[in-house]
Enzyme design. Structure first.
Site, short mmCIF file in Angstrom:
data_model
loop_
_atom_site.label_atom_id
_atom_site.label_comp_id
_atom_site.label_asym_id
_atom_site.label_seq_id
_atom_site.Cartn_x
_atom_site.Cartn_y
_atom_site.Cartn_z
CD GLU A 85 -10.32 0.15 45.20
OE1 GLU A 85 -10.54 0.82 44.17
OE2 GLU A 85 -9.36 0.36 45.95
CG HIS A 142 0.97 -29.19 41.79
ND1 HIS A 142 1.38 -30.50 41.69
CD2 HIS A 142 0.59 -28.83 40.54
CE1 HIS A 142 1.29 -30.90 40.43
NE2 HIS A 142 0.80 -29.90 39.71
CE LYS A 169 -5.99 6.00 50.99
NZ LYS A 169 -6.62 6.72 49.90
O1 PA5 Z 1 -9.42 2.77 42.29
C1 PA5 Z 1 -9.05 3.70 42.99
O2 PA5 Z 1 -9.59 4.80 42.92
C2 PA5 Z 1 -7.88 3.56 43.94
O3 PA5 Z 1 -7.38 2.27 43.97
C3 PA5 Z 1 -6.76 4.50 43.53
O4 PA5 Z 1 -6.39 4.20 42.20
C4 PA5 Z 1 -5.55 4.41 44.44
O5 PA5 Z 1 -5.92 4.63 45.77
C5 PA5 Z 1 -4.48 5.43 44.04
O6 PA5 Z 1 -5.00 6.71 44.04
P1 PA5 Z 1 -4.26 7.92 43.35
O7 PA5 Z 1 -4.18 7.65 41.89
O8 PA5 Z 1 -5.09 9.11 43.67
O9 PA5 Z 1 -2.87 7.99 43.97
#
Ligand code: PA5
Length: 447
Positions: free
Chosen positions: A299, A320, A435
């Site tokens: 990310e 393996h 989303k």
């Molecule tokens: O790193 C990030 O920001 C995302 O992976 C969030 O942690 C994930 O989408 C969950 O978001 P939230 O904590 O708002 O539910």
């Protein structure tokens, strides 16, 4: 204090170049990349770069004093007494750090751990059969719930929490259910905060300036980890000591292992065309650590058409399966090995008179000795024979202290690497695309 160490012995040309940088040289072959990492170091530590408003994690470990950890520990102790299970609801950064550390630090094969609840996870997918099974299991055990969502509006945990909340209120009544739910969310925004205030649930705050994937050392990770019996003070200590080593006023190449790692991986990506980094381990408890790491780097770096693709492998199991490709397939990756120097227990291979399996040559040797030789043999095979540059991160032993060190090491290296690449390592605009489509397909009003 036992420290993480980097071992570039199997790093081929990239390893040799980094070793010369550590020795104080400025090799021409790095084509200015060393200076780029130095600039990125300034940008990160002076908090001047893109996304600097999300740098709350950078100096967080230094603030995790006994006093700061006390409220989390107190509430965890209250929940511990009344739960056989903890249902931990969250996804992405609100899930992976806790899952990784629970896998590392709690017994792997014992269904119940004396004195502490077993953590079951929810909200990290949308699988109906999983939730049906979870609700059935919850009939039979005393449990508490920890729901974690910074935004408070994420679909997966919201649906899981609806299901579990309905169950817990039926099982214990609304009043007692309130004493069994803890919410970890934004301090003032979001549906979860509103609900927590309305219902009077205990809540902990996810700081505004810390994004999900950098949040494991906030209550997001600390609360469920303390509740499952993990020593969060030691975890914090490991992270603090690593912060002291890495987050210094000036960059010292001989000491800063995150800068060394950044230069190694960016050299391989930018100058040798290696598009994939394979994080490997020889320790099954580290499987989910690899998942946490993949989110952190994926990310943070994967944007604007750039970034090293983070993949993981679990050896010797995957030798393996993936082993063939790693040895002889396309040369598109390099490998980073999480290498454990010591085990916490001792077990030797038994001697057998008949020796039918021809294993007596290792009889009396520790299983970890065999594993160490497997690791060394693999590093040699992948690098010297397969041409895959391998970096080993030597970890003294698997405990809270070294995990705290590892977490901060990777977070710091990730920020540094993102800035070296020229991207904002603290946003994730790309995760919105699925989303939007999902909401449209589901007929969400306004989508
Ligand atoms: O790193 C990030 O920001 C995302 O992976 C969030 O942690 C994930 O989408 C969950 O978001 P939230 O904590 O708002 O539910």
């Amino acid at each position: 204090m036992e420290n993480l160490k980097l071992d570039f012995r199997f790093g081929l040309e990239a390893g040799r170049l980094i070793e010369s940088v550590i020795a104080g040289e400025k090799p021409d072959k790095l084509s200015g990349l060393q200076e780029k990492v130095e600039e990125a170091f300034q940008t990160l530590t002076r908090e001047k770069g893109k996304g600097h408003e999300f740098l709350g994690w950078l100096r967080l470990p230094g603030r995790l004093s006994g006093e700061a950890l006390a409220p989390v520990k107190e509430k965890a102790e209250d929940f511990r007494k009344k739960s056989q299970l903890l249902v931990c609801i969250g996804i992405g950064g609100s899930y992976l750090g806790t899952k990784a550390l629970v896998e590392c630090m709690t017994p792997q094969l014992t269904p119940f751990i004396m004195g502490y609840p077993r953590v079951v996870f929810a909200g990290h997918h949308l699988c109906e059969d999983y939730y049906s099974e979870l609700l059935a299991v919850l009939e039979h055990y005393d449990y508490t719930v920890c729901v974690i969502s910074k935004s408070g509006t994420t679909t997966e945990p919201a649906i899981a929490f609806r299901l579990v909340r309905e169950h817990i209120e039926k099982k214990y009544g609304k009043e007692e259910a309130r004493n069994r739910i803890t919410v970890i969310t934004d301090k003032e925004r979001g549906a979860l905060k509103t609900l927590a205030d309305q219902e009077g649930y205990t809540s902990f705050v996810v700081p505004d300036n810390i994004g999900g994937r950098y949040s494991v050392l906030t209550p997001v990770g600390l609360f469920p980890l303390a509740l499952s019996g993990i020593d969060i003070s030691e975890l914090a200590q490991g992270a603090q000591d690593m912060q002291e080593l890495l987050c210094t006023p000036e960059l010292d190449w001989s000491r800063n292992i995150a800068a060394q790692y950044t230069l190694f991986r960016q050299y391989l990506y930018k100058l040798q065309g290696k598009k994939v980094e394979l994080l490997a381990n020889f320790e099954p408890r580290l499987l989910y650590f690899g998942e946490w790491w993949k989110q952190l780097f994926g990310e943070s770096e994967g944007k604007e058409g750039k970034g090293i693709f983070p993949a993981s492998a679990n050896f010797t199991t995957d030798l393996h399966s993936l082993g063939q490709y790693i040895q002889e397939g396309e040369r598109l990756f390099f490998e980073t090995v999480l290498s454990m120097e010591n085990q916490n227990t001792e077990l030797a291979v038994p001697f057998e008179e008949s020796d039918l399996d021809k294993m007596n040559f290792v009889a009396g040797k520790r299983v970890s000795h065999v594993n160490e030789k497997a690791e060394e043999g693999t590093c040699m095979a992948h690098s010297q024979q397969g041409g895959v540059p391998v970096l080993r991160i030597r970890i003294p032993r698997l405990n809270e202290y070294s995990l705290g060190q590892l977490i901060y090491f990777f977070e710091f290296a990730c920020g540094l690497s993102g800035y070296t690449l020229g991207v904002n390592p603290f946003d994730q605009p790309g995760v919105e695309a699925y989303k939007k489509n999902m909401f449209k397909l589901l007929g969400k009003p306004g989508a």
